[in-house]
Motif scaffolding. Sequence first.
Motif, PDB file in Angstrom:
ATOM      1  N   GLY A 479       0.902  -1.150   0.046  1.00 30.44           N
ATOM      2  CA  GLY A 479       0.118   0.035   0.089  1.00 30.44           C
ATOM      3  C   GLY A 479       0.907   1.251   0.093  1.00 30.44           C
ATOM      4  N   TYR A 480       0.177   2.572  -0.169  1.00 27.60           N
ATOM      5  CA  TYR A 480       0.688   3.877  -0.208  1.00 27.60           C
ATOM      6  C   TYR A 480      -0.176   4.850   0.442  1.00 27.60           C
ATOM      7  N   ILE A 481       0.540   5.757   0.983  1.00 25.53           N
ATOM      8  CA  ILE A 481      -0.140   6.972   1.558  1.00 25.53           C
ATOM      9  C   ILE A 481       0.423   8.125   0.514  1.00 25.53           C
ATOM     10  N   GLN A 482      -0.774   9.003   0.088  1.00 26.05           N
ATOM     11  CA  GLN A 482      -0.749   9.999  -0.736  1.00 26.05           C
ATOM     12  C   GLN A 482      -1.148  11.615   0.069  1.00 26.05           C
ATOM     13  N   VAL A 483      -0.121  12.121   0.248  1.00 24.14           N
ATOM     14  CA  VAL A 483      -0.385  13.554   1.176  1.00 24.14           C
ATOM     15  C   VAL A 483      -0.363  14.955   0.212  1.00 24.14           C
ATOM     16  N   ASN A 484      -1.257  15.246  -0.015  1.00 24.53           N
ATOM     17  CA  ASN A 484      -1.364  16.497  -1.188  1.00 24.53           C
ATOM     18  C   ASN A 484      -1.857  17.720  -0.276  1.00 24.53           C
ATOM     19  N   VAL A 485      -1.154  18.929  -0.339  1.00 24.62           N
ATOM     20  CA  VAL A 485      -1.472  20.034   0.103  1.00 24.62           C
ATOM     21  C   VAL A 485      -1.417  21.074  -0.964  1.00 24.62           C
ATOM     22  N   GLN A 486      -2.275  21.605  -1.259  1.00 29.21           N
ATOM     23  CA  GLN A 486      -2.716  22.808  -2.398  1.00 29.21           C
ATOM     24  C   GLN A 486      -3.133  24.019  -1.719  1.00 29.21           C
ATOM     25  N   LEU A 487      -3.077  25.190  -2.635  1.00 25.16           N
ATOM     26  CA  LEU A 487      -3.625  26.193  -2.343  1.00 25.16           C
ATOM     27  C   LEU A 487      -4.604  26.719  -3.486  1.00 25.16           C
ATOM     28  N   ASP A 488      -5.652  26.903  -2.896  1.00 26.33           N
ATOM     29  CA  ASP A 488      -6.886  27.543  -3.731  1.00 26.33           C
ATOM     30  C   ASP A 488      -7.315  28.761  -3.095  1.00 26.33           C
ATOM     31  N   LYS A 489      -8.567  28.767  -3.076  1.00 27.30           N
ATOM     32  CA  LYS A 489      -9.561  29.694  -2.291  1.00 27.30           C
ATOM     33  C   LYS A 489      -9.026  29.405  -0.654  1.00 27.30           C
ATOM     34  N   ASP A 490      -8.846  28.274  -0.454  1.00 26.36           N
ATOM     35  CA  ASP A 490      -8.705  27.801   1.067  1.00 26.36           C
ATOM     36  C   ASP A 490      -7.627  26.722   0.585  1.00 26.36           C
ATOM     37  N   ILE A 491      -7.056  26.335   1.862  1.00 18.14           N
ATOM     38  CA  ILE A 491      -5.990  25.276   2.009  1.00 18.14           C
ATOM     39  C   ILE A 491      -6.574  23.804   1.918  1.00 18.14           C
ATOM     40  N   GLN A 492      -6.304  23.194   0.826  1.00 20.26           N
ATOM     41  CA  GLN A 492      -6.970  21.875   0.730  1.00 20.26           C
ATOM     42  C   GLN A 492      -5.881  21.097   1.015  1.00 20.26           C
ATOM     43  N   ILE A 493      -6.073  20.079   2.168  1.00 25.31           N
ATOM     44  CA  ILE A 493      -5.371  18.924   2.501  1.00 25.31           C
ATOM     45  C   ILE A 493      -5.758  17.595   2.309  1.00 25.31           C
ATOM     46  N   SER A 494      -5.311  16.855   1.649  1.00 34.10           N
ATOM     47  CA  SER A 494      -5.976  15.423   1.406  1.00 34.10           C
ATOM     48  C   SER A 494      -4.786  14.297   1.889  1.00 34.10           C
ATOM     49  N   ILE A 495      -5.276  13.463   2.389  1.00 31.89           N
ATOM     50  CA  ILE A 495      -4.758  12.217   2.913  1.00 31.89           C
ATOM     51  C   ILE A 495      -5.167  10.862   2.012  1.00 31.89           C
ATOM     52  N   HIS A 496      -4.743  10.529   1.255  1.00 35.27           N
ATOM     53  CA  HIS A 496      -5.336   9.342   0.712  1.00 35.27           C
ATOM     54  C   HIS A 496      -4.685   7.871   0.941  1.00 35.27           C
ATOM     55  N   ASP A 497      -5.422   6.796   1.207  1.00 34.00           N
ATOM     56  CA  ASP A 497      -4.486   5.464   1.231  1.00 34.00           C
ATOM     57  C   ASP A 497      -5.243   4.471   0.448  1.00 34.00           C
ATOM     58  N   ASN A 498      -4.408   3.497   0.122  1.00 29.95           N
ATOM     59  CA  ASN A 498      -5.379   2.306  -0.861  1.00 29.95           C
ATOM     60  C   ASN A 498      -5.439   1.075  -0.053  1.00 29.95           C
ATOM     61  N   GLY A 499      -5.678   1.240   1.245  1.00 26.31           N
ATOM     62  CA  GLY A 499      -5.883  -0.051   2.191  1.00 26.31           C
ATOM     63  C   GLY A 499      -7.132  -0.540   2.296  1.00 26.31           C
ATOM     64  N   SER A 500      -7.608  -1.250   3.086  1.00 27.32           N
ATOM     65  CA  SER A 500      -9.031  -2.004   3.096  1.00 27.32           C
ATOM     66  C   SER A 500      -9.760  -1.096   3.431  1.00 27.32           C
ATOM     67  N   GLY A 501      -9.689   0.152   3.726  1.00 27.21           N
ATOM     68  CA  GLY A 501     -11.252   0.878   4.004  1.00 27.21           C
ATOM     69  C   GLY A 501     -11.719   0.680   5.050  1.00 27.21           C
ATOM     70  N   MET A 502     -13.011   1.852   5.396  1.00 32.37           N
ATOM     71  CA  MET A 502     -13.579   1.790   6.900  1.00 32.37           C
ATOM     72  C   MET A 502     -15.050   1.585   6.397  1.00 32.37           C
ATOM     73  N   SER A 503     -15.771   1.185   7.126  1.00 35.17           N
ATOM     74  CA  SER A 503     -17.141   1.424   7.119  1.00 35.17           C
ATOM     75  C   SER A 503     -17.745   2.665   7.825  1.00 35.17           C
ATOM     76  N   GLU A 504     -18.737   3.147   7.524  1.00 31.40           N
ATOM     77  CA  GLU A 504     -19.439   4.334   8.087  1.00 31.40           C
ATOM     78  C   GLU A 504     -19.659   4.492   9.495  1.00 31.40           C
ATOM     79  N   GLU A 505     -19.785   3.174  10.221  1.00 30.37           N
ATOM     80  CA  GLU A 505     -19.769   3.273  11.728  1.00 30.37           C
ATOM     81  C   GLU A 505     -18.451   3.508  12.164  1.00 30.37           C
ATOM     82  N   THR A 506     -17.374   2.881  11.539  1.00 27.89           N
ATOM     83  CA  THR A 506     -16.199   3.397  11.922  1.00 27.89           C
ATOM     84  C   THR A 506     -15.730   4.498  11.773  1.00 27.89           C
ATOM     85  N   ILE A 507     -16.052   5.242  10.810  1.00 25.00           N
ATOM     86  CA  ILE A 507     -15.888   6.590  10.548  1.00 25.00           C
ATOM     87  C   ILE A 507     -16.297   7.529  11.575  1.00 25.00           C
ATOM     88  N   ARG A 508     -17.675   7.309  11.867  1.00 29.70           N
ATOM     89  CA  ARG A 508     -18.368   7.874  13.066  1.00 29.70           C
ATOM     90  C   ARG A 508     -17.574   7.927  14.292  1.00 29.70           C
TER      91      ARG A 508
END
Length: 569
Positions: A479-508
């Motif tokens: 797997g990998y983790i992608q960290v992106n920090v971009q400047l638009d009207k606001d600061i956009q930070i995204s952390i993406h991984d290609n792992g097993s994922g999570m359910s909605e309950e786990t996110i909550r």
Amino acid sequence: MTLKRRIFLIFLFSSLVPFLSIFIISYYTIDSIFDNKIQSGIQSNLRQVELSLGNSISSLNHISQQLAYGGTIGKQLDEVLQQSEDPFQRIKSRDQLKSELNMVTFTNPSIGLTMYYFQNDATIQFENFPIKHNFSPESLPLLAKYYGITYYGPHVSMNQFDDQIVLSALRKVELPDRDDVYVYIESGFSLTQSILDNDQYGGALSHLILDGNGRIAYSEVPTIFAVGAKFPNFSKKEGTGLYQGYHWFKQTSNQDWSVVSVISQVDYGKEKKQWLLQMLFISIFFLCVTVVLAWLLWKMVYRPLNIFHREIKGMSQNRLKTNHTEQSKIPEFDYLLSKFSEMKVQIWNLFKEVELKEKNRVDLEVEKLLYQINPHFLMNTLDTVHWLAVMNGQNEIDRLVQSLNKLLYYNLGKLGQISTIEEEIDALKQYLVLQQIRYDFQFDVRIDVDENVLKVPVPRFILQPLVENSLYHGLSDDGYIQVNVQLDKDIQISIHDNGSGMSEETIRELLNNRTLEQKKVGMGIGMNYVKRMLEARYEDKAKLEIMSEIGKGTSVLLTLPITVEETRP
């Protein structure tokens, strides 16, 4: 100056200034009108008196001509005086003469007492009324003398049965044989008195009659203008003046005598004083109305102000929320009071919100302290380990300790202290070094940061918990983790991984349940900490989202508003 005084002063000023201006203008205007009216009235009355007296004198002159020698009766008188031998004829002639005299006086109502005066023996004959015993032409007030006729008066009648004021004339008969015979005529019954009493000012006017030389022949004010005295500042012209509290108005006749009307200053200004009193009463009434209106206006303003005062006082003394608001019964004030009530509700809500945020901040401080177990001791110990590793040639241990020391120094900084994106990225890299040494595994973490955003201020310790979450929840061997920090009207930070994922309950649970997260991530503060830190820092302007799909991976999106850069200590 209080509002009450200001309202009264403004009302008085706005009401009295126009009124006083109108009053002053009216006073001078009406004063002039009154003066003209009074003077015109007095002079009109004076001309009427002068004309009436002149007519009376002319009538005396006309009648005296008939009774003189040139007239029929004068010739009869001469015949009567010459008939001395025949007593019967003489009596008959005398009776006829008396009859003629009576006829003349009867047909002329303006004529009163009539008689012939014999100067040498001071006798009187042919009189139409009984004569007073003290008759003497020399004792009568001389008015004028010209063309053989002498005018007297006004004076009390010589008629024994009449005490009216009359004018009289003494004219020489000019008989051929005698030069001491005169005809004496008085004006008619009460005629002169009625002329002098013709006063449209209710008896306030008095009259003087002057002869051609200014001597007072008749006076109705003898205490000031004595009979026989010289009239002050006399001239033969018409005029007016003021003397010892009396206004006088003079009219000169064609026969050289003058009539003067006099009136006291009190009577002269009586009508003006009445008008002034009326204006004074109106002014007082107007002032009272103004004061009452000012008081009513003050009450209309004062009662709502009192309500506002009570509301503000109650608001300052306690924080109990209340929707009860008094009514002033004035729509404008009631509207303001309703808005004030709404403002109170908003203030109470703000108080609660501030209290809640303060409580959250304290909770964060406590939570941060839970992980700061003797940090100075720990870092000093790590520093000792670092030097021991260097002395023993343990480069791997030295690298591990340095990374751990830097990370702890950054993470254990003061809560709420401002950091930058650059410092956050550097701390994240130190964290990854520790994890790689710890697990002896090369993590595939890709970091892409816009250079324009490196110096932008952000809250401390927000990237590591997000990447830590990806490491523990979704990263596999390939797997990998992608960290992106971009400047638009606001600061956009995204952390993406290609792992097993999570359910909605786990996110909550990650976003809201601190106990579960702490149990899984150990010393990591976690996703809930990041969420609460953003709320404390940006309120509702920042956004944290987690999107995940089972078997495909997880993405954490963080949107931060750009704020004014703060100076870091």
